[in-house]
Design a protein around this motif. Structure first.
Motif, mmCIF file in Angstrom:
data_model
loop_
_atom_site.group_PDB
_atom_site.id
_atom_site.type_symbol
_atom_site.label_atom_id
_atom_site.label_comp_id
_atom_site.label_asym_id
_atom_site.label_seq_id
_atom_site.Cartn_x
_atom_site.Cartn_y
_atom_site.Cartn_z
ATOM 1 N N ARG A 11 -14.821 37.149 33.505
ATOM 2 C CA ARG A 11 -13.537 37.852 33.353
ATOM 3 C C ARG A 11 -12.422 37.080 34.070
ATOM 4 O O ARG A 11 -11.308 36.963 33.560
ATOM 5 N N ILE A 12 -12.744 36.552 35.249
ATOM 6 C CA ILE A 12 -11.737 35.737 35.971
ATOM 7 C C ILE A 12 -11.368 34.532 35.109
ATOM 8 O O ILE A 12 -10.187 34.200 34.939
ATOM 9 N N ASN A 14 -11.577 34.196 31.881
ATOM 10 C CA ASN A 14 -10.822 34.618 30.697
ATOM 11 C C ASN A 14 -9.337 34.761 31.028
ATOM 12 O O ASN A 14 -8.474 34.384 30.239
ATOM 13 N N VAL A 15 -9.047 35.279 32.229
ATOM 14 C CA VAL A 15 -7.636 35.460 32.618
ATOM 15 C C VAL A 15 -7.042 34.128 33.077
ATOM 16 O O VAL A 15 -5.983 33.693 32.594
ATOM 17 N N ALA A 16 -7.755 33.427 33.973
ATOM 18 C CA ALA A 16 -7.201 32.190 34.556
ATOM 19 C C ALA A 16 -7.026 31.100 33.495
ATOM 20 O O ALA A 16 -6.045 30.349 33.519
ATOM 21 N N GLY A 18 -6.744 31.715 30.310
ATOM 22 C CA GLY A 18 -6.090 32.269 29.113
ATOM 23 C C GLY A 18 -4.583 32.341 29.232
ATOM 24 O O GLY A 18 -3.944 33.030 28.443
ATOM 25 N N THR A 19 -4.009 31.623 30.184
ATOM 26 C CA THR A 19 -2.554 31.729 30.365
ATOM 27 C C THR A 19 -1.821 30.969 29.250
ATOM 28 O O THR A 19 -2.327 29.987 28.704
#
Ligand code: SAM
Length: 205
Positions: A11-12, A14-16, A18-19
């Motif tokens: 999940r980290i 995907n966010v990091a 996915g910017t």
């Protein structure tokens, strides 16, 4: 792997990863991909929106079930067929010479035996096949490298085995690839120790 590695790290990532700021880099690395493609370390499919129409199909190789599930919406919107076809880049379940191209983005930092994974990619690519890569690794500057060496153990613990200090181009050439195109730069908005990127293409003999 415990709860943190299995459920939190994907999940980290995907966010990091996915910017929006990374999207132009993803677009660049995907340019020119065509035919049958294998993507190692598919993660949550953040490259899917940038696959060119010339791709026939993508075989996604990804060990994390959570990462794969996080890519659900992107997969539904994909303009080319994508199938999860393997779990480990170190041992690809494909025949020799069976792919036209391969894609790896911010993955060679994490695969435990990266030399084995590159041997496998080379094996499954047809002669003259191309690996498109976008990877962070050992920085060009010694001052930055010192920080990378200091922070590497922490990075590995926090981010699923990710290394700052892998010499990406040396690894590719040692595996028998010939570098065709290469851009080495520090990612905008990232600390230099984490954003020393190499973007390019490498050919199999
Ligand atoms: C930093 S993430 C990058 C994900 C994706 N490529 C992207 O650009 O967003 C590293 C990925 O490598 C995957 N990975 C770890 N070990 C692997 C292995 N042995 N074979 C293939 N992928 C692996 C992780 O599960 C994770 O999805």
């Amino acid at each position: 792997m415990g709860f943190y590695g299995e459920r939190v790290v994907p999940r980290i990532i995907n966010v990091a990863c996915g910017t929006k700021t990374l999207e132009p880099l993803r677009r660049r690395v995907c340019e020119g991909l065509a035919g049958d493609v294998v993507e190692i370390g598919f993660g949550a499919g953040l490259n899917v929106p940038f696959y060119p129409a010339a791709i026939t199909r993508v075989a996604a190789v990804e060990p994390s079930d959570v990462g794969w599930k996080l890519g659900g919406k992107r997969l539904m919107a994909a303009s080319v067929p994508v199938q999860r076809s393997g779990l480990d880049g170190q041992s690809l379940p494909f025949a020799d010479d069976s792919y036209d191209a391969a894609l790896s983005t911010w993955t060679l930092c994490t695969i435990p035996d990266v030399a084995a994974a590159l041997r496998e990619v080379r094996r499954v690519l047809r002669p003259g096949g191309t690996l498109h890569f976008l990877e962070h690794g050992l920085a060009p500057d010694e001052r930055v490298r010192r920080w990378q060496r200091r922070l590497d153990p922490l990075e590995q613990r926090l981010f699923g085995g990710c290394h700052f200090t892998r010499p990406i181009i040396d690894l590719l050439t040692t595996a028998g690839f010939t570098i065709k195109e290469l851009d080495v730069f520090y990612e905008k908005g990232a600390p230099k120790f984490a954003g020393a990127d190499s973007l390019g293409t490498a050919l199999t003999p």
